[in-house]
Design an enzyme around this catalytic site. Structure first.
Site, PDB file in Angstrom:
ATOM      1  N   ASP A 163      -8.280  11.404   6.769  1.00 46.95           N
ATOM      2  CA  ASP A 163      -8.189  10.688   5.508  1.00 46.95           C
ATOM      3  C   ASP A 163      -9.026   9.404   5.558  1.00 46.95           C
ATOM      4  OD1 ASP A 163      -7.504  10.256   2.908  1.00 46.95           O
ATOM      5  OD2 ASP A 163      -5.453   9.588   3.305  1.00 46.95           O
ATOM      6  N   GLY A 191       0.827  -1.196   0.000  1.00 45.09           N
ATOM      7  CA  GLY A 191       0.000   0.000   0.000  1.00 45.09           C
ATOM      8  C   GLY A 191       0.858   1.241   0.000  1.00 45.09           C
ATOM      9  N   ARG A 192       0.216   2.370  -0.211  1.00 49.00           N
ATOM     10  CA  ARG A 192       0.937   3.619  -0.348  1.00 49.00           C
ATOM     11  C   ARG A 192       0.022   4.755   0.076  1.00 49.00           C
ATOM     12  NH1 ARG A 192       5.498   5.356  -3.568  1.00 49.00           N
ATOM     13  NH2 ARG A 192       6.304   3.285  -4.019  1.00 49.00           N
TER      14      ARG A 192
END
Ligand SMILES: *[C@@H]1O[C@H](CO)[C@@H](O)[C@H](O)[C@H]1NC(C)=O
Ligand SMILES: *[C@@H]1O[C@H](CO)[C@@H](O)[C@H](O)[C@H]1NC(C)=O
Ligand SMILES: *[C@@H]1O[C@H](CO)[C@@H](O)[C@H](O)[C@H]1NC(C)=O
Ligand SMILES: *[C@@H]1O[C@H](CO)[C@@H](O)[C@H](O)[C@H]1NC(C)=O
Ligand SMILES: *[C@@H]1O[C@H](CO)[C@@H](O)[C@H](O)[C@H]1NC(C)=O
Ligand SMILES: *[C@@H]1O[C@H](CO)[C@@H](O)[C@H](O)[C@H]1NC(C)=O
Ligand SMILES: *[C@@H]1O[C@H](CO)[C@@H](O)[C@H](O)[C@H]1NC(C)=O
Ligand SMILES: *[C@@H]1O[C@H](CO)[C@@H](O)[C@H](O)[C@H]1NC(C)=O
Ligand SMILES: *[C@@H]1O[C@H](CO)[C@@H](O)[C@H](O)[C@H]1NC(C)=O
Length: 754
Positions: free
Chosen positions: A593, A479-480
């Protein structure tokens, strides 16, 4: 007969006058060298404000201090520059103050230190004896010691008998305890204690007039579940000069300012919480750098007998008498409430009043699973009115970062932050009352308990090499985003982990990073991804999380694995965890987020929120540089505040949450473009506009928006609630959005059988 008696009294009074004036003259002679230690035969007088012993470094003073009208105590305090209120760290006679005239503290020739009241009553003494020359000396660490002039033998020291405060370097042992004062202004012995219990564990305990109970660590957990250990019977705990606390029961913590030597004090406060206070400068105020409990109603007995405690973020803690009772003492709620009626034993003359979400901890006859409480009251009275009050105390004194700045104008960043904080302070952000853990329903307690248990096992520091090895040289990226790249890894104990390597983490020192990680690591909730540890070495900053086999909500939505009831449960669980993050008072952390990629699913499709707290970690650097501006979030999920440069509050998460829920209902991404037909006009619109449009235009709107993958197999009324709540969350006006706990209430109430 009468006359002679009067004469005798006169003589006595006269001789007393003489002796006291001579003693005060002897003390004033010693006061010329006031800061020096006290020798045998000399005294400190209450009447001479200069009669003090001052430590060599000037930080501490010992002497008489006023604690009420004509009431004085012999105490040790932090020397203040120009303060009226001394920060007292030790007191000889907290329960028996002495008169402001002729009281004195004397080091007798016998080697005993005695505190005499005006009438020469021995109010307090050190119970020591020695024929050798002695001195009473105040050390630089705040320890008042009676020691032999030759040699190093210590006969008595204040560190052995703490009152409510522990100083750095002062051990808490099996012989000592910290006992809170009665209130902020009344220093006499109160009800809260911090000490080792019979199983060698450090606990916080309420020792009231009627009941005793300990409330920290959580009493319903086993010792092993609390991260403590009972096998070490040495019972010793100490706060070091750098802000690291170590205890023989394995309780360890670091203060938020760990790493530098600062004046600190650990205090058992009258509100039942134990806190560490620090200050950077004598001219500055003390701030809280650690505290044991979070939540205003966790401390038992805080509202006294026959009353309940609730918490409201706007007003803080609120005490309320139970119906039919009135408060005993308006200026001190710890006296509790008393009944306004006479008890009757006649069944047909009494009635029962149900009380929801109330738990009288410690008063149960036996354990009952579904706890509704019923109150027995005489019939025919109108007891609907309750007496309430808001004791003014410092529940929210720790100011962790509450707001973020998206201003691009570097000059105004600092000013803006203050401005925003001020607005935040006055804003009515929350409009409901959270019943804190004391009052929580059993179901919630269970959830918390589980969350607690998970988070208490082994948070630790990893070395960079260890993590490099675990990830096979950072080879498998999974993931990033959120400030770093996430790799899959297998730790040396075979556990699968997700290891996140932060970008740009080399600003900020290790101590700062540690303090922040410590705060995140302390967040416990079953729906938060568990953090197992961290690595801070040179320029590397890594975080180690549990690994979730079922991937993210985003993966599962696109692969159609989630039926209706799973989706509803996920929506509710995420609302709960966000409410926890936003509203547990001190741990006010915005996520910033929220998106399906950050909601991970375990093997039972129980969701866990990832990436929380990172906004905080990174934003700190941001503010210190006061140059970079950063808008956080992901396109499609971001609240309009970001775009319009408005103060960022917890409502940004509410907005993103609403979008995620809409995505779960419709199966459509918020970045998709929709054809909106408004009358004759046709335009491109967002997901939100599209759903609003559908809702406004026809009755069967639900069928038209629901993800075809769900099919028809769903509860229509619940789906409608969910959709309405989601639409409420995404209104542009942030003050009109509900709070996360408001959302939880709506979903829980309507979907309690989901
Ligand atoms: C001193 O303490 C009292 C009550 O505790 C408080 O009202 C007052 O503001 C304090 N004064 C100063 C100078 O801190
Ligand atoms: C402080 O509290 C004690 C115990 O309740 C009480 O006896 C005493 O009168 C109080 N002192 C003051 C100054 O209010
Ligand atoms: C207590 O801490 C030590 C050192 O951190 C650790 O090795 C030990 O396993 C801990 N004991 C328990 C019971 O958690
Ligand atoms: C017990 O705790 C003390 C203080 O932390 C430590 O010095 C001692 O080594 C511990 N004893 C055992 C047997 O672990
Ligand atoms: C402490 O305060 C004094 C006066 O306000 C100031 O000159 C000094 O720089 C401060 N020290 C620190 C470490 O902040
Ligand atoms: C109420 O509490 C205050 C503060 O502790 C105390 O001074 C006062 O005496 C109390 N009054 C009664 C009636 O107990
Ligand atoms: C609380 O209520 C009970 C009766 O329900 C009464 O016996 C008791 O005295 C009350 N406590 C106080 C502090 O008045
Ligand atoms: C109980 O109260 C009812 C109604 O007030 C009355 O009729 C009855 O005699 C009372 N019983 C006793 C034992 O006092
Ligand atoms: C009880 O009192 C409240 C206000 O104190 C009033 O609104 C309510 O109508 C009363 N109920 C009865 C049954 O008298």
């Amino acid at each position: 007969m009468d006359l002679s008696f009067t004469l005798f009294l006169l003589v006595l009074a006269f001789s007393f006058q003489c002796s006291s004036s001579s003693s005060s003259s002897s003390s004033s002679s010693s006061s010329s060298s006031s800061s020096s230690p006290l020798r045998k035969g000399s005294s400190l007088s209450v009447e001479n404000p200069n009669d003090k012993i001052i430590s060599h470094n000037g930080m501490f003073s010992a002497g008489f201090t006023a604690i009420g009208e004509n009431a004085y105590s012999f105490a040790i305090w932090f020397t203040e520059q120009n303060s009226l209120n001394n920060t007292i760290v030790w007191m000889a006679n907290r329960d028996q103050p002495v008169n402001g005239k002729r009281s004195k503290l004397t080091l007798l020739n016998t080697g005993n230190i005695v505190l005499f009241d005006v009438s020469l009553n021995n109010v307090w003494s050190s119970n020591t004896a020695s024929l050798k020359p002695l001195e009473l000396h105040l050390k630089n660490d705040g320890n008042l010691v009676l020691r032999e002039l030759q040699g190093t033998k210590i006969l008595w020291q204040s560190f052995d008998s703490p009152t409510d405060t522990l100083l750095p370097g002062q051990p808490l042992t099996r012989y000592t305890e910290l006992v809170a004062s009665r209130s902020e202004s009344n220093y006499s012995t109160g009800f809260y204690k911090f000490s080792f219990d019979d199983s060698n564990v450090l606990v916080l305990r309420y020792d009231g007039p009627d009941i005793s109970s300990s409330y920290w660590p959580k009493p319903w957990l086993l010792i092993s579940q609390t991260g403590r250990a009972s096998f070490n019977g040495s019972r010793i705990a100490i706060l070091d000069y750098f802000g690291n606390f170590l205890s023989s029961d394995n309780l360890t913590f670091i203060t938020s300012d760990y790493g530098t030597v600062l004046p600190r004090r650990m205090k058992m406060d009258p509100d039942g919480n134990v806190r560490v206070y620090s200050r950077t400068n004598v001219s500055q105020n003390w701030y809280v750098s650690w505290q044991a409990i979070y939540g205003a109603c966790i401390a038992h007995g805080i509202c006294g007998d026959n009353s309940t405690c609730s918490y409201n973020p706007k007003h803080g803690r609120k005490c309320s008498c139970i119906p039919g009772y009135r408060v005993k003492n308006h200026s001190d709620w710890s006296y509790g409430c008393e009944p306004m009626f006479d008890f009757t034993c006649n069944r047909s003359e009494s009635t029962f009043l149900g009380m929801v979400n109330v738990e009288f901890y410690g008063y149960d006859i036996h354990y009952v699973e579904e706890q509704h409480t019923y109150l027995r009251l005489p019939k025919g009275n109108n007891f609907s009115k309750q007496e309430t009050s808001t004791p003014g105390d410092h529940i929210c004194q720790v100011k962790l970062q509450r707001v973020f700045v998206s201003s691009s104008d570097s000059h105004f960043v600092k000013f803006f932050l203050w401005f925003v904080t001020a607005i935040g302070a006055f804003e009515v952000v929350f409009i409901f009352v959270i019943w804190c853990s004391l009052l929580r329903t059993h179901q919630n307690t269970n959830a918390d308990q589980q969350g607690y248990h998970l988070a208490d096992i082994g948070f630790r520091k990893f070395s960079y090499l260890e993590l490099k090895k675990a990830t096979k040289g950072f080879s498998q990226e999974i993931g990033r985003g959120g400030g770093g790249v996430v790799y899959k890894g297998i730790l040396s104990d075979e556990r699968h982990a997700a290891i996140k390597r932060l970008y740009n983490a080399q600003q900020g020192g290790e101590g700062e990073f540690l303090a922040e990680v410590g705060i995140i690591g302390r967040l416990n909730h079953m729906n938060l991804i568990e953090m197992w540890g961290y690595c801070a070495e040179g320029k590397y900053r890594l975080l180690v999380y549990e690994y979730m086999e079922n991937g993210s909500l985003a993966d599962n939505l696109s692969s159609n694995k989630l039926d209706w009831s799973k989706r509803y449960k996920i929506a509710l669980a995420i609302a709960r965890v966000l409410a926890y993050l936003h509203e547990e008072c001190l741990e006010w952390i915005l996520h910033c987020d929220i998106k399906p990629q950050n909601i991970l699913l375990d093997s039972n499709f129980q969701p866990k929120l990832a990436d929380f707290g990172l906004s905080k970690l990174q934003n700190r650097n941001n503010l210190n540089n006061s140059s970079v501006s950063m808008i956080r979030g992901t396109r499609g999920y971001m609240a309009p505040e970001w775009i319009f440069n408005l103060p960022i509050t917890s409502k940004v998460d509410v907005y993103s949450y609403g979008i995620v829920v809409l995505e779960m209902i419709t199966g459509k991404s918020p970045t998709t473009c929709f054809k909106i037909v408004n009358g004759e006009e046709e335009s491109d619109g967002r997901l939100v506009t599209w759903v609003r449009e559908k809702r406004g235009s026809n009755i069967s709107w639900l069928e038209e928006i629901v993800d075809p993958n769900i099919g028809l197999n769903y509860d229509k009324s619940k789906m409608e609630i969910l959709a309405k709540v989601a639409l409420d969350c995404v209104v542009d006006e942030r003050d009109s959005r509900p709070t996360m706990s408001g959302v939880v209430e709506m979903l829980q109430f309507h979907g309690s059988d989901a």
